[in-house]
Design a protein around this motif. Sequence first.
Motif, short mmCIF file in Angstrom:
data_model
loop_
_atom_site.label_atom_id
_atom_site.label_comp_id
_atom_site.label_asym_id
_atom_site.label_seq_id
_atom_site.Cartn_x
_atom_site.Cartn_y
_atom_site.Cartn_z
N SER A 140 0.83 -1.20 0.00
CA SER A 140 0.00 0.00 0.00
C SER A 140 0.87 1.25 0.00
O SER A 140 2.05 1.22 0.35
N LEU A 141 0.26 2.35 -0.39
CA LEU A 141 0.96 3.63 -0.40
C LEU A 141 1.38 4.03 1.01
O LEU A 141 2.47 4.57 1.22
N LEU A 142 0.53 3.73 1.99
CA LEU A 142 0.86 4.04 3.38
C LEU A 142 2.06 3.23 3.85
O LEU A 142 2.94 3.76 4.54
N LYS A 143 2.13 1.97 3.48
CA LYS A 143 3.27 1.13 3.86
C LYS A 143 4.57 1.70 3.28
O LYS A 143 5.59 1.78 3.96
N LYS A 144 4.52 2.11 2.01
CA LYS A 144 5.71 2.69 1.39
C LYS A 144 6.12 3.98 2.09
O LYS A 144 7.31 4.23 2.31
N PHE A 145 5.13 4.81 2.41
CA PHE A 145 5.42 6.09 3.06
C PHE A 145 6.03 5.86 4.44
O PHE A 145 7.00 6.53 4.81
N ARG A 146 5.47 4.97 5.20
CA ARG A 146 5.99 4.70 6.53
C ARG A 146 7.42 4.15 6.46
O ARG A 146 8.28 4.52 7.26
N GLU A 147 7.66 3.28 5.52
CA GLU A 147 9.00 2.72 5.35
C GLU A 147 10.00 3.80 4.99
O GLU A 147 11.10 3.87 5.55
N ALA A 148 9.64 4.67 4.04
CA ALA A 148 10.53 5.76 3.63
C ALA A 148 10.75 6.74 4.78
O ALA A 148 11.86 7.26 4.95
N SER A 149 9.72 6.99 5.59
CA SER A 149 9.85 7.92 6.71
C SER A 149 10.86 7.40 7.74
O SER A 149 11.67 8.17 8.27
N TRP A 150 10.79 6.11 8.02
CA TRP A 150 11.72 5.53 8.99
C TRP A 150 13.15 5.62 8.49
O TRP A 150 14.06 6.02 9.20
N ARG A 151 13.36 5.25 7.25
CA ARG A 151 14.71 5.29 6.69
C ARG A 151 15.22 6.73 6.61
O ARG A 151 16.39 6.99 6.91
N PHE A 152 14.37 7.64 6.21
CA PHE A 152 14.77 9.05 6.16
C PHE A 152 15.24 9.53 7.53
O PHE A 152 16.28 10.19 7.65
N THR A 153 14.47 9.23 8.55
CA THR A 153 14.81 9.68 9.90
C THR A 153 16.14 9.13 10.35
O THR A 153 16.99 9.86 10.87
N PHE A 154 16.34 7.82 10.14
CA PHE A 154 17.60 7.24 10.59
C PHE A 154 18.77 7.78 9.79
O PHE A 154 19.81 8.15 10.36
N TYR A 155 18.66 7.82 8.47
CA TYR A 155 19.78 8.26 7.64
C TYR A 155 20.18 9.70 7.93
O TYR A 155 21.36 10.04 7.94
N LEU A 156 19.18 10.56 8.16
CA LEU A 156 19.48 11.95 8.46
C LEU A 156 20.21 12.07 9.79
O LEU A 156 21.24 12.76 9.89
N VAL A 157 19.68 11.41 10.82
CA VAL A 157 20.33 11.45 12.13
C VAL A 157 21.72 10.83 12.05
O VAL A 157 22.68 11.35 12.63
N ALA A 158 21.85 9.72 11.33
CA ALA A 158 23.14 9.04 11.21
C ALA A 158 24.16 9.91 10.49
O ALA A 158 25.34 9.95 10.86
N PHE A 159 23.72 10.62 9.46
CA PHE A 159 24.66 11.49 8.73
C PHE A 159 25.15 12.63 9.61
O PHE A 159 26.34 12.94 9.64
N ILE A 160 24.23 13.25 10.33
CA ILE A 160 24.62 14.34 11.23
C ILE A 160 25.57 13.82 12.31
O ILE A 160 26.59 14.44 12.62
N ALA A 161 25.23 12.66 12.89
CA ALA A 161 26.08 12.07 13.92
C ALA A 161 27.45 11.69 13.35
O ALA A 161 28.48 11.91 14.00
N GLY A 162 27.46 11.14 12.14
CA GLY A 162 28.72 10.74 11.52
C GLY A 162 29.64 11.93 11.28
O GLY A 162 30.85 11.85 11.53
N MET A 163 29.07 13.01 10.78
CA MET A 163 29.90 14.18 10.54
C MET A 163 30.42 14.75 11.86
O MET A 163 31.56 15.23 11.93
#
Length: 387
Positions: free
Chosen positions: A128-151
Motif C-alpha cells: 500500500s501507499l501508506l506502507k511505502k510512506f511509513r518505510e521511507a519515513s523511517w529510513r529518512f529519519t535514521f539516515y538523516l540522524v546518522a549522517f549528522i552524527a557521523g559528521m
Amino acid sequence: MFQTLYNYFWWDRLWLPANLTWDDLQGHDDQVYSKAAHLYYTIPLGFLFLVIRHVFEIYIATPLARLLNVKDKSRLKASPNPVLEKFYSTSCKHPKQAAIEALSKKSGCTPRQVERWFRRRRNQDRPSLLKKFREASWRFTFYLVAFIAGMTVIVDKPWFYNLREVWEGYPIQPLLPSQYWYYIIELSFYWSLLFRIASDVKRKDFKEQVIHHVATIILLCFSWFTNYIRAGTLIIALHDASDYLLESAKMFNYAGWKNTCNNIFIVFAVVFIITRLIILPFWILHCTMIYPLEVYPPFFGYYFFNSMMVVLQCLHIFWAYLIIRMAQKFITGKILEDERSDRDETDYSEKEEEEKAAAGTVPLAGTKNGPLTNGHPVLNNNHRKVE
C-alpha cells in the motif's frame, strides 16, 4: 575440531599484518581498542531497532502520512477460489493464455473472469501507499540522524582532511567513545534491515539488496575487529550523505508533492554520483588500497577488505546506472516506468481497473499503471546505500 577451526579463523597472520598479533590490539595504558566481543551486542540491538521502527511507524509516520494526505486507494478483493488460489500461490502470478484457458475449465469461470481474478489478487499483494510512506519515513529519519552524527564524529579528526592519517600508527589506534557508538548503532541498524528485508517492499533489485546488506555487515564487522575504524567511519558517513535525500524525495512523491520531489531528487542524484562514483573510488578506495602498503606489506585481510569494497562499488555502479538513466529521461520530460521496481509494485484504483477491464484496455503483465508511475522511477524503490 571446532577449536581447530576457531584457531584457524582467528589466526593472526590471516587478519593482521606480519609481526602483529591480537595482543597488540588489547587495551593498555588506559586506552581502549575495538574487540570482536563488542559486536555481539549489535544483534539484540538490531531487534530493538525493529521495535523502535514499529513504534515510529505507528505514532509518527502514520499521523505524518495523514497530515500530508497520503491515502491508500480502495481495492476490490478477489473472490475465494481454491483452484485459482492454488495456481497463484504455487505456480505463477501472471498466467499465460494457455494456462488461463485451462484454469477456466477447472474453476468454472470464463477466461475474462480468470484474468480479472488474477488482476485483483495481484493488486491485493501490492504494498500500500501508506506502507511505502511509513518505510521511507523511517529510513529518512535514521539516515538523516546518522549522517549528522557521523559528521560530528569525524569532522574534527585529522584523517578527515588528510587520508594518510587513517593509517598513522596502525593498528595501535585507540577507540574513541564516539566511534564506538557510531559503529555499534550503524551495525545494529543494518542487522534490522536484514531482519526485515523479507517483509519490506520488494523490488527488482531484491537480490542486490541482500548482497549489499550482507557485504555491509561483513565489512563493518571485519573493520571493527581489525581496527580499520578510521577508514570505516569515513566510508559510513560518505554513504549516509545521499540516502536521506532519496527517502525524503520518496515521501514527497507518495504525498503528491511533485515539484518538491523533483527538486530533491535532482539534488540526490548529484550527491550520489559525487559521493559514490567520484569520492569513494578515487579517494576512499585509493586510501584503503594504496596507503596501507606504505605501512605494511599486503596480507589476506587487506585483500579481503578491498575485495568486498570492490563488490560494493560494483553495486554502486549498478544503482548509479539506473539513477542516471531515469534522471536523463526525467529531465527531458519523458514519462517513465520504474526502472528498479517489481512489475507488480505499482498500485492503481479498483475503479480504474474495472473501467479498463470493461473497455478491454487493462494493461498486460509487465506494463505500468497508476499514480506513482509519474516520472519518478527510483523514488518508488528501496534503493539502499553501500558501506
